[in-house]
Design a protein around this motif. Sequence first.
Motif, PDB file in Angstrom:
ATOM      1  N   SER A 185       0.848  -1.201   0.000  1.00 46.40           N
ATOM      2  CA  SER A 185       0.000   0.000   0.000  1.00 46.40           C
ATOM      3  C   SER A 185       0.877   1.241   0.000  1.00 46.40           C
ATOM      4  O   SER A 185       2.022   1.227   0.483  1.00 46.40           O
ATOM      5  CB  SER A 185      -0.927   0.011   1.222  1.00 46.40           C
ATOM      6  N   ILE A 186       0.329   2.307  -0.583  1.00 42.46           N
ATOM      7  CA  ILE A 186       0.950   3.632  -0.535  1.00 42.46           C
ATOM      8  C   ILE A 186      -0.150   4.620  -0.162  1.00 42.46           C
ATOM      9  O   ILE A 186      -1.159   4.734  -0.868  1.00 42.46           O
ATOM     10  CB  ILE A 186       1.589   4.031  -1.878  1.00 42.46           C
ATOM     11  N   VAL A 197       3.903  10.692   2.563  1.00 46.18           N
ATOM     12  CA  VAL A 197       3.792   9.431   1.833  1.00 46.18           C
ATOM     13  C   VAL A 197       4.218   8.308   2.772  1.00 46.18           C
ATOM     14  O   VAL A 197       5.283   8.377   3.393  1.00 46.18           O
ATOM     15  CB  VAL A 197       4.684   9.410   0.568  1.00 46.18           C
ATOM     16  N   GLU A 198       3.368   7.302   2.871  1.00 44.77           N
ATOM     17  CA  GLU A 198       3.703   6.113   3.649  1.00 44.77           C
ATOM     18  C   GLU A 198       3.466   4.892   2.769  1.00 44.77           C
ATOM     19  O   GLU A 198       2.366   4.713   2.235  1.00 44.77           O
ATOM     20  CB  GLU A 198       2.835   6.015   4.911  1.00 44.77           C
ATOM     21  N   GLY A 199       4.486   4.076   2.634  1.00 40.00           N
ATOM     22  CA  GLY A 199       4.376   2.897   1.776  1.00 40.00           C
ATOM     23  C   GLY A 199       4.969   1.668   2.427  1.00 40.00           C
ATOM     24  O   GLY A 199       5.888   1.746   3.247  1.00 40.00           O
ATOM     25  N   LYS A 200       4.400   0.505   2.069  1.00 39.97           N
ATOM     26  CA  LYS A 200       4.933  -0.757   2.572  1.00 39.97           C
ATOM     27  C   LYS A 200       4.579  -1.856   1.581  1.00 39.97           C
ATOM     28  O   LYS A 200       3.578  -1.778   0.855  1.00 39.97           O
ATOM     29  CB  LYS A 200       4.374  -1.081   3.954  1.00 39.97           C
ATOM     30  N   ALA A 201       5.421  -2.856   1.565  1.00 37.69           N
ATOM     31  CA  ALA A 201       5.192  -4.048   0.741  1.00 37.69           C
ATOM     32  C   ALA A 201       5.592  -5.258   1.563  1.00 37.69           C
ATOM     33  O   ALA A 201       6.705  -5.316   2.103  1.00 37.69           O
ATOM     34  CB  ALA A 201       6.007  -3.986  -0.553  1.00 37.69           C
ATOM     35  N   LYS A 202       4.659  -6.221   1.657  1.00 41.78           N
ATOM     36  CA  LYS A 202       4.904  -7.419   2.448  1.00 41.78           C
ATOM     37  C   LYS A 202       4.646  -8.661   1.619  1.00 41.78           C
ATOM     38  O   LYS A 202       3.738  -8.683   0.785  1.00 41.78           O
ATOM     39  CB  LYS A 202       4.014  -7.444   3.695  1.00 41.78           C
ATOM     40  N   LEU A 208       9.141  -6.534   2.641  1.00 35.66           N
ATOM     41  CA  LEU A 208      10.090  -6.253   1.571  1.00 35.66           C
ATOM     42  C   LEU A 208      10.567  -4.808   1.617  1.00 35.66           C
ATOM     43  O   LEU A 208      11.747  -4.527   1.404  1.00 35.66           O
ATOM     44  CB  LEU A 208       9.453  -6.546   0.208  1.00 35.66           C
ATOM     45  N   LEU A 209       9.632  -3.891   1.875  1.00 33.78           N
ATOM     46  CA  LEU A 209       9.969  -2.475   1.831  1.00 33.78           C
ATOM     47  C   LEU A 209       9.001  -1.706   2.708  1.00 33.78           C
ATOM     48  O   LEU A 209       7.799  -1.979   2.738  1.00 33.78           O
ATOM     49  CB  LEU A 209       9.902  -1.964   0.383  1.00 33.78           C
ATOM     50  N   ASN A 210       9.556  -0.721   3.435  1.00 31.25           N
ATOM     51  CA  ASN A 210       8.760   0.149   4.283  1.00 31.25           C
ATOM     52  C   ASN A 210       9.397   1.536   4.224  1.00 31.25           C
ATOM     53  O   ASN A 210      10.591   1.674   4.526  1.00 31.25           O
ATOM     54  CB  ASN A 210       8.734  -0.380   5.723  1.00 31.25           C
ATOM     55  N   PHE A 211       8.627   2.546   3.831  1.00 37.68           N
ATOM     56  CA  PHE A 211       9.229   3.871   3.671  1.00 37.68           C
ATOM     57  C   PHE A 211       8.228   4.955   4.032  1.00 37.68           C
ATOM     58  O   PHE A 211       7.003   4.750   3.990  1.00 37.68           O
ATOM     59  CB  PHE A 211       9.741   4.077   2.239  1.00 37.68           C
ATOM     60  N   THR A 228      12.564   8.182   5.227  1.00 41.98           N
ATOM     61  CA  THR A 228      12.956   7.026   6.034  1.00 41.98           C
ATOM     62  C   THR A 228      12.665   5.759   5.240  1.00 41.98           C
ATOM     63  O   THR A 228      11.564   5.617   4.688  1.00 41.98           O
ATOM     64  CB  THR A 228      12.179   6.983   7.357  1.00 41.98           C
ATOM     65  N   GLU A 229      13.649   4.873   5.200  1.00 39.99           N
ATOM     66  CA  GLU A 229      13.493   3.630   4.438  1.00 39.99           C
ATOM     67  C   GLU A 229      13.989   2.452   5.265  1.00 39.99           C
ATOM     68  O   GLU A 229      15.002   2.543   5.966  1.00 39.99           O
ATOM     69  CB  GLU A 229      14.269   3.698   3.123  1.00 39.99           C
ATOM     70  N   GLN A 230      13.285   1.345   5.151  1.00 36.36           N
ATOM     71  CA  GLN A 230      13.678   0.115   5.838  1.00 36.36           C
ATOM     72  C   GLN A 230      13.349  -1.068   4.931  1.00 36.36           C
ATOM     73  O   GLN A 230      12.213  -1.238   4.500  1.00 36.36           O
ATOM     74  CB  GLN A 230      12.949  -0.023   7.176  1.00 36.36           C
ATOM     75  N   LYS A 231      14.382  -1.869   4.611  1.00 36.63           N
ATOM     76  CA  LYS A 231      14.223  -3.035   3.744  1.00 36.63           C
ATOM     77  C   LYS A 231      14.504  -4.299   4.525  1.00 36.63           C
ATOM     78  O   LYS A 231      15.529  -4.400   5.208  1.00 36.63           O
ATOM     79  CB  LYS A 231      15.178  -2.966   2.543  1.00 36.63           C
ATOM     80  N   GLY A 232      13.618  -5.269   4.374  1.00 33.01           N
ATOM     81  CA  GLY A 232      13.832  -6.561   5.008  1.00 33.01           C
ATOM     82  C   GLY A 232      14.083  -6.420   6.499  1.00 33.01           C
ATOM     83  O   GLY A 232      13.354  -5.748   7.225  1.00 33.01           O
TER      84      GLY A 232
END
Length: 377
Positions: A185-186, A197-202, A208-211, A228-232
């Motif tokens: 979702s974004i 903007v808030e995004g995440k992919a699971k 997988l990705l959270n930003f 801010t970014e966070q992967k895995g």
Amino acid sequence: MSEVSRPTRRWPRLLILIASSLALHAALVDWGRRQIVMPGQTQEQAITVELRPVPPPEQPVALPVQPKAATPATARPRAAPQPRRSPEPSVEPPDEPIRETVERITTPVPEAPQAVAAPAAAEAAGPASPGNGQGSSTASTATGSGDAPGDATGKQYQTSAPPSVLLEYDVTGTKDQQPAYGRGSIAWTNEGQRYKVEGKAKALFFTLLNFTSVGELDAWGVSPELYTEQKGFKSATNTHFNRERNVVSFSASTTSYPRRGGEQDRASLIWQLAAIGRGDPGQLQPGAVIDLFVAGVRDGEIWRVQVLGQESLTLPIGTVQTWHVVRQPKPGSYDDRVDIWLAPQHEWYPVRVRYTDLRPNGDYTQLDLSGLKPAAQ
């Protein structure tokens, strides 16, 4: 008369017995003569048999044999010497600082202006807006105007930020070359003068990705302040666009760039392109090139975004007409290729986003729009 005749009958029988006996003795005498050597006979007439010991068998003769292949140690063909290869360049993960290249990165990179200062780029960029710079000194000189960083001017586009929305995505891709599926979702929030903007992919239970990106909506369009970014399972990193000190800095490295306006982070870039499309669709035409300075998690560079053209996509929400834009990293770079599909019929929202790792056997992550909802205020 009867008594006188009896002796006369016995005589014939006696004569027969005597004759038979004489014949038998004669035969025996003749056989004995043939078997026994008489004193007058010579040695040559005697038959003798001599038993001699059997001689040992002769030694076998070694026949000429074709030489065998060499012993196992030498029988195997000797491998041809392999050319000595220089060690492959070690690539640090995106979230790790690069301290060895701080001095090189914090100064203008001479290659960047040469790579993007082609006449086509200048034509695509259009006339510069005086009095403002875009990105760092590297970004400014890439536009082809100004000899010194202080005199450089950047390209300002006509923008109109899209309204707030919550975009839901089906996520597909690979993780370590294994298929991965999930949801993403974004959430884009337009507050008039500010945005978020808030995004995440699971994929299942794996993130997988959270930003997150927050900032202002100003004359440059989408202007981030913090990314801010966070992967895995990696630690989150922060990218700062400091307005007081006019510096772009990173928590994952000591690299910094002068801030002049127009810089983007990796999340705000998508919404800046949407704002450009909504501001004037003529700015996104097939073959158009948009150069923007984009800061990642440890450094930044000019991103050349190319407009490939219109494409019709079949998505979970239905068939959508889109504009396909792509960011292709420089040759030899291990950065991701980013493909974005913007839908004018849906406020130029990103209906598909694909991140492709260009390293050999690299992974990819693709988000396909599956739903639109009003964003929570």
